[in-house]
Enzyme design. Sequence first.
Site, PDB file in Angstrom:
ATOM      1  N   ASN A 150       0.819  -1.405  -0.187  1.00 35.87           N
ATOM      2  CA  ASN A 150       0.013   0.212  -0.488  1.00 35.87           C
ATOM      3  C   ASN A 150       1.158   1.020   0.176  1.00 35.87           C
ATOM      4  O   ASN A 150       0.229   2.477  -0.437  1.00 35.87           O
ATOM      5  CB  ASN A 150      -0.822  -0.093   1.039  1.00 35.87           C
ATOM      6  CG  ASN A 150      -0.484  -0.685   2.388  1.00 35.87           C
ATOM      7  OD1 ASN A 150       0.359  -1.432   2.511  1.00 35.87           O
ATOM      8  ND2 ASN A 150      -0.121   0.963   3.861  1.00 35.87           N
ATOM      9  N   THR A 236     -26.406  -9.443   8.345  1.00 34.39           N
ATOM     10  CA  THR A 236     -27.214  -9.698   7.416  1.00 34.39           C
ATOM     11  C   THR A 236     -27.125  -8.512   5.988  1.00 34.39           C
ATOM     12  O   THR A 236     -25.827  -7.673   6.888  1.00 34.39           O
ATOM     13  CB  THR A 236     -28.644  -8.913   8.015  1.00 34.39           C
ATOM     14  OG1 THR A 236     -29.420  -9.363   8.683  1.00 34.39           O
ATOM     15  CG2 THR A 236     -29.586  -8.640   6.823  1.00 34.39           C
ATOM     16  N   CYS A 324       2.016   9.765  12.631  1.00 40.64           N
ATOM     17  CA  CYS A 324       2.131  10.145  13.934  1.00 40.64           C
ATOM     18  C   CYS A 324       1.995   9.879  15.029  1.00 40.64           C
ATOM     19  O   CYS A 324       0.733   9.939  15.758  1.00 40.64           O
ATOM     20  CB  CYS A 324       1.794  11.433  13.175  1.00 40.64           C
ATOM     21  SG  CYS A 324       1.913  13.200  15.274  1.00 40.64           S
TER      22      CYS A 324
HETATM   23  N1  PLP Z   1      -4.843  -4.618   3.214  1.00 40.45           N
HETATM   24  C1  PLP Z   1      -4.131  -3.186   2.769  1.00 40.45           C
HETATM   25  C2  PLP Z   1      -3.064  -3.637   1.608  1.00 40.45           C
HETATM   26  C3  PLP Z   1      -4.253  -1.946   2.835  1.00 40.45           C
HETATM   27  O1  PLP Z   1      -3.761  -1.534   1.907  1.00 40.45           O
HETATM   28  C4  PLP Z   1      -6.177  -1.993   3.338  1.00 40.45           C
HETATM   29  C5  PLP Z   1      -6.415  -0.310   3.574  1.00 40.45           C
HETATM   30  O2  PLP Z   1      -5.292   0.451   3.652  1.00 40.45           O
HETATM   31  C6  PLP Z   1      -6.229  -2.841   4.491  1.00 40.45           C
HETATM   32  C7  PLP Z   1      -5.938  -4.062   3.998  1.00 40.45           C
HETATM   33  C8  PLP Z   1      -7.484  -2.398   4.929  1.00 40.45           C
HETATM   34  O3  PLP Z   1      -8.282  -2.594   4.104  1.00 40.45           O
HETATM   35  P1  PLP Z   1     -10.173  -1.784   4.582  1.00 40.45           P
HETATM   36  O4  PLP Z   1      -9.756  -0.451   5.449  1.00 40.45           O
HETATM   37  O5  PLP Z   1     -11.221  -2.214   4.046  1.00 40.45           O
HETATM   38  O6  PLP Z   1      -9.787  -2.330   6.076  1.00 40.45           O
END
Ligand code: PLP
Length: 393
Positions: A150, A236, A324
């Site tokens: 990410n 649900t 932070c």
């Molecule tokens: N895994 C990765 C690589 C992510 O970038 C994120 C969110 O930024 C998540 C898991 C978590 O996803 P969610 O925000 O839908 O819980």
Amino acid sequence: MTTVYLDNNATTQVAPEVLEAMLPYFHDYYGNPSSMHSFGGQVAQKIRAAREQVAALLNASPDEIIFTSCGTESDNAAIRSALATNPDKRHIVTSRVEHPAVKSLYANLATQGYRVTELPVDKNGILDMEQLVGSLTPDTAVVSLMWANNETGVLFPVEKAAALAQERGILFHTDAVQAMGKIPIDMSKNTIHMLSLSGHKLHAPKGIGVLYVRKGTKFAPFLIGGHQEKGRRGGTENTPSIVGLGKACELAARHLDRENTSVKRLRDKLETALLARVPKCRVNGDTDQRLPNTTNISFEFVEGEGILLLMNEYGICASSGSACTSGSLQPSHVLRAMGVPFTMAHGSIRFSLSIYNTEAEIDFVIEKLPPIIERLRGMSPYWTSLNQACATV
Ligand code: PLP
């Protein structure tokens, strides 16, 4: 002031078509999909259609799709299921650069007696496959590796890693939250057992996720309740969001080419221009094995937070590589794992684009950001003394 949104790995805007598809399911079609009457039945039918749309993007079977509340839930459900269905095994293999959605879970599991191996990455964020092989033991219950990082966008060779796990009879899970919709994923061509997705990263709303579970994989539910999702996830169904995610997957399949052409072109334009105009900056992470929408750039001798604040004055949204937390500015665990020097890690900014970004927005950032860095460096005593020293040499 208009917003230039370059923070799409944090979350994305809901696509107009997605919102339009969802709206009737708040008001007109509010029946419970589990009800016996046809008012509920028509909602169940729409959920079936959405399941097919999600499955189509993955080239999977609709039966392999479980709707959850988010990527974090999908990750938790996958890992906990792997452990519950292998009660004699106490070892987990993962990487040092995973998202907190799994990283924090492992920290918790470690306190319960599980042994967690966090594989290192090299300076480009690439995984060493030999170390992966060396880490697998008869006690390993699951290997869980993210498909795309990410923060840097770096891709792990998860299909190869899954094949290695498969040879040893070990379950393999991947967090594909950032990969889905940005690169092609074809579940008929790999041996991944479980895969996590999140709606809000691909222009569906927040609060909807998917866990893909390959047919034949033993599964122990995380949320135990009603018979929804064939007993694999009680609760649900969040009908409007499920309908929205189905639509978002249909759109993502249509837009995959654009991710690799127009989005990538704009990302590359931004990156190349910043590297050319700003001295002492560099890209973090491998620039080939990377998502087409992400660039993580370190600007030496400035704080990422300072850059974000000044960009914010122009409506430019991005993310910094430090968290932070508890009053201390800790550089990100991902950049630390890659060995990015402290002065570089602190000044890192992640720009993440989407199909909604325009050339004019990228030109705007290219115009505004270099003077911001110059201004911040002008306030840095270290940068000033460094420049004075260079001038006197
Ligand atoms: N895994 C990765 C690589 C992510 O970038 C994120 C969110 O930024 C998540 C898991 C978590 O996803 P969610 O925000 O839908 O819980």
